[in-house]
Design a protein around this motif. Structure first.
Motif, short mmCIF file in Angstrom:
data_model
loop_
_atom_site.label_atom_id
_atom_site.label_comp_id
_atom_site.label_asym_id
_atom_site.label_seq_id
_atom_site.Cartn_x
_atom_site.Cartn_y
_atom_site.Cartn_z
N PRO A 96 -4.73 -10.93 -22.30
CA PRO A 96 -3.89 -10.07 -22.37
C PRO A 96 -3.44 -9.71 -23.90
CG PRO A 96 -3.18 -11.41 -20.78
CD PRO A 96 -4.39 -11.87 -21.32
N ASP A 97 -3.21 -8.62 -24.19
CA ASP A 97 -2.66 -8.14 -25.39
C ASP A 97 -1.40 -7.65 -25.37
OD1 ASP A 97 -2.03 -7.38 -28.02
OD2 ASP A 97 -3.70 -6.01 -28.05
N PRO A 98 -0.38 -8.30 -25.71
CA PRO A 98 1.02 -7.95 -25.63
C PRO A 98 1.39 -6.57 -26.22
CG PRO A 98 1.05 -10.24 -26.37
CD PRO A 98 -0.41 -9.70 -26.44
N GLU A 99 0.59 -6.08 -27.07
CA GLU A 99 0.65 -4.84 -27.56
C GLU A 99 0.36 -3.75 -26.72
OE1 GLU A 99 2.16 -4.15 -30.67
OE2 GLU A 99 2.58 -6.60 -30.68
N GLN A 100 -0.67 -3.89 -25.67
CA GLN A 100 -1.24 -3.02 -24.73
C GLN A 100 -0.43 -2.93 -23.67
OE1 GLN A 100 -3.81 -1.07 -26.00
NE2 GLN A 100 -3.69 -2.08 -27.79
N LYS A 101 0.71 -3.61 -23.57
CA LYS A 101 1.56 -3.78 -22.23
C LYS A 101 0.52 -3.87 -21.01
CE LYS A 101 4.90 -1.39 -24.55
NZ LYS A 101 5.65 0.03 -25.09
N GLN A 102 -0.57 -4.66 -21.19
CA GLN A 102 -1.36 -4.89 -20.00
C GLN A 102 -0.74 -5.24 -18.83
OE1 GLN A 102 -4.80 -6.84 -21.43
NE2 GLN A 102 -5.39 -7.73 -19.39
N GLU A 103 -1.05 -4.73 -17.72
CA GLU A 103 -0.37 -5.19 -16.45
C GLU A 103 -1.13 -6.77 -15.58
OE1 GLU A 103 0.47 -2.61 -13.27
OE2 GLU A 103 1.16 -0.85 -14.59
N TYR A 106 -3.01 -12.03 -16.71
CA TYR A 106 -2.13 -12.98 -17.11
C TYR A 106 -2.44 -14.31 -16.45
CZ TYR A 106 0.30 -9.81 -19.95
OH TYR A 106 0.50 -8.57 -20.83
#
Length: 142
Positions: A96-103, A106
């Protein structure tokens, strides 16, 4: 020590799954480990593994059991979580990329950070196996 738990694919059994794992480890490890710290580590990895099976591998198939096998040898712990799902191709996993606010995505990251070794095997006799391994450090005596 070896033990196994067969449990339905339903999150309402999560407390039973947690109690089984933590109870077994606490009985076997006793006072030899910093149990308050270690129990959090194992509980979080187990919750992630079991809930992934229920929500993804066995989605809409609550009748399928989740089988968990726990083995403890000295301070080395191996937990296998078996499912009957289609399986997940780890080659397609992107952290996951924190910038993409991926749900999603994780769980794999969390389990790899918490455990010493994480292994996933697809379609072994029609089942998949997630194996989580860790060593429990001995309690330092002052």
């Amino acid at each position: 020590m070896k033990t196994e738990l067969n449990v339905p694919s339903d999150l309402k059994f999560l407390g039973i799954v947690e109690s089984w794992l933590l109870g077994c480890l606490e009985v076997e490890l006793g006072e030899s480990a910093d149990w308050s710290r270690q129990s959090t580590r194992f509980r979080l990895a187990l919750v992630e593994a079991y809930s992934n099976v229920v929500r993804h591998a066995h989605k809409d198939k609550a009748e399928l059991p989740v089988v968990m096998c726990l083995e403890l040898q000295d301070s080395d712990i191996a937990l296998e979580v078996w499912d009957h799902g289609q399986g997940y191709d780890l080659a397609t996993y992107l952290p996951p990329d924190p910038e993409q606010k991926q749900e999603g995505g994780y769980g794999w990251l969390i389990m790899n950070r918490l455990m010493d070794r994480v292994e996933y095997r697809l379609q072994i006799d029609g089942r998949n196996c997630l194996k989580l391994e860790a060593s429990v450090p001995a309690l330092q005596k002052e």
